[in-house]
Design a protein around this motif. Structure first.
Motif, short mmCIF file in Angstrom:
data_model
loop_
_atom_site.label_atom_id
_atom_site.label_comp_id
_atom_site.label_asym_id
_atom_site.label_seq_id
_atom_site.Cartn_x
_atom_site.Cartn_y
_atom_site.Cartn_z
N PRO A 1 0.83 -1.22 0.00
CA PRO A 1 0.00 0.00 0.00
C PRO A 1 0.86 1.26 0.00
O PRO A 1 1.87 1.34 0.70
N ILE A 2 0.45 2.23 -0.79
CA ILE A 2 1.14 3.51 -0.86
C ILE A 2 0.37 4.53 -0.03
O ILE A 2 -0.81 4.77 -0.26
N VAL A 3 1.03 5.12 0.96
CA VAL A 3 0.42 6.12 1.83
C VAL A 3 1.19 7.42 1.66
O VAL A 3 2.43 7.43 1.71
N SER A 4 0.47 8.51 1.45
CA SER A 4 1.09 9.82 1.31
C SER A 4 0.87 10.63 2.57
O SER A 4 -0.20 10.54 3.20
N ASN A 5 1.88 11.40 2.97
CA ASN A 5 1.78 12.27 4.15
C ASN A 5 2.03 13.70 3.73
O ASN A 5 3.00 14.00 3.03
N ALA A 6 1.14 14.60 4.15
CA ALA A 6 1.32 16.02 3.82
C ALA A 6 0.48 16.86 4.79
O ALA A 6 -0.69 16.55 5.04
N GLY A 7 1.08 17.91 5.32
CA GLY A 7 0.34 18.81 6.19
C GLY A 7 -0.32 18.14 7.37
O GLY A 7 -1.45 18.48 7.74
N ASN A 8 0.35 17.16 7.97
CA ASN A 8 -0.17 16.39 9.10
C ASN A 8 -1.38 15.54 8.72
O ASN A 8 -2.08 15.03 9.60
N MET A 9 -1.62 15.35 7.43
CA MET A 9 -2.69 14.49 6.95
C MET A 9 -2.08 13.27 6.26
O MET A 9 -0.93 13.30 5.82
N ILE B 1 -10.96 4.62 -0.15
CA ILE B 1 -10.40 5.96 -0.12
C ILE B 1 -10.28 6.35 1.35
O ILE B 1 -11.28 6.34 2.08
N VAL B 2 -9.07 6.66 1.79
CA VAL B 2 -8.82 6.91 3.20
C VAL B 2 -8.11 8.25 3.36
O VAL B 2 -7.14 8.53 2.66
N VAL B 3 -8.60 9.06 4.30
CA VAL B 3 -7.92 10.30 4.64
C VAL B 3 -7.92 10.45 6.15
O VAL B 3 -8.95 10.24 6.80
N GLU B 4 -6.76 10.75 6.69
CA GLU B 4 -6.61 10.97 8.13
C GLU B 4 -6.35 12.45 8.35
O GLU B 4 -5.43 13.02 7.76
#
Length: 216
Positions: A138-146, A191-194
């Motif tokens: 799985p590819i997870v992207s991190n940006a702006g604490n998200m 679709i996942v967003v934290e």
């Protein structure tokens, strides 16, 4: 990204504060295309207790063979709606739309209008993640604490439909524990967003729901 008018395909509601689940798995009457069908929506406190995770699953009941060739519909926008003042109207939205192998996330931001029609903001914060392929890491992207993810996942919904039929037919009084998982071996596109809680309000009275909207 230009503004695009889109219409609601289906809507499912949940309330933050509980791990709340709603599912249809291709039985929602308002859905006219399988690529816009929302199977599940989850909203829960993330592993980082300062964040909330939103998960929208679409295109359910995918076999492993079908999953390998399944893809997000570029004409379908997934919109996470966040109501921060308990009036059942979205105050903030997070939009997710696929383009050329990537999922683009816009927001959270206050929409210029509410309801069934949406536009994609050209000025709100935009992030992206490469859509993971079936069977890959799985590819997870991190940006702006998200954090962001998009791609196939095992269907997390558990339902014993055979036992359900027995109960409805009057041949059983309750479900077995744990029962048989009808969805075992099938997949969904997730679709996942934290999001940090500080970005969506910390009043504790936050409602959220998800919509699939098709380009018109």
């Amino acid at each position: 990204m230009k503004k695009t008018k889109i219409l609601v395909a289906t809507m499912i509601v949940a309330i933050i504060g509980l791990i709340t689940v709603a599912a249809d798995h291709i039985d929602a009457p308002a859905v006219t295309g399988g690529s816009a069908d929302i199977t599940d929506f989850y909203a829960f406190q993330a592993e980082n207790s300062n964040s909330i995770a939103f998960v929208a699953n679409v295109q359910g009941l995918l076999s492993p063979t079908a999953t390998a060739s399944a893809s997000f519909d570029e004409n379908v926008l997934i919109e996470f709606n966040i109501d921060t003042d308990a009036d059942a109207v979205e105050d903030l939205i997070i939009q997710a739309i696929p383009r050329n192998g990537k999922m683009y996330f816009i927001g959270p931001y206050a929409p210029s209008s509410t309801g069934v029609n949406s536009t994609i903001s050209t000025t709100a914060t935009r992030n992206e993640v490469t859509i993971s392929s079936y069977g890959s890491t799985p590819i997870v992207s991190n940006a702006g604490n998200m954090k962001f993810f998009a791609g196939p996942r095992d269907d997390p919904f558990f339902m014993d439909f055979a036992r359900y039929g027995e109960i409805i037919g009057g041949n059983a009084a309750s479900f077995n524990d744990p029962g048989a998982d009808t969805f075992a071996g099938t997949n969904v596109l997730s679709i996942v967003v934290e999001v940090p809680k500080s970005m969506i309000g910390t009043s504790g009275n936050v409602n959220t729901w998800v919509e699939a909207k098709m380009k018109q």
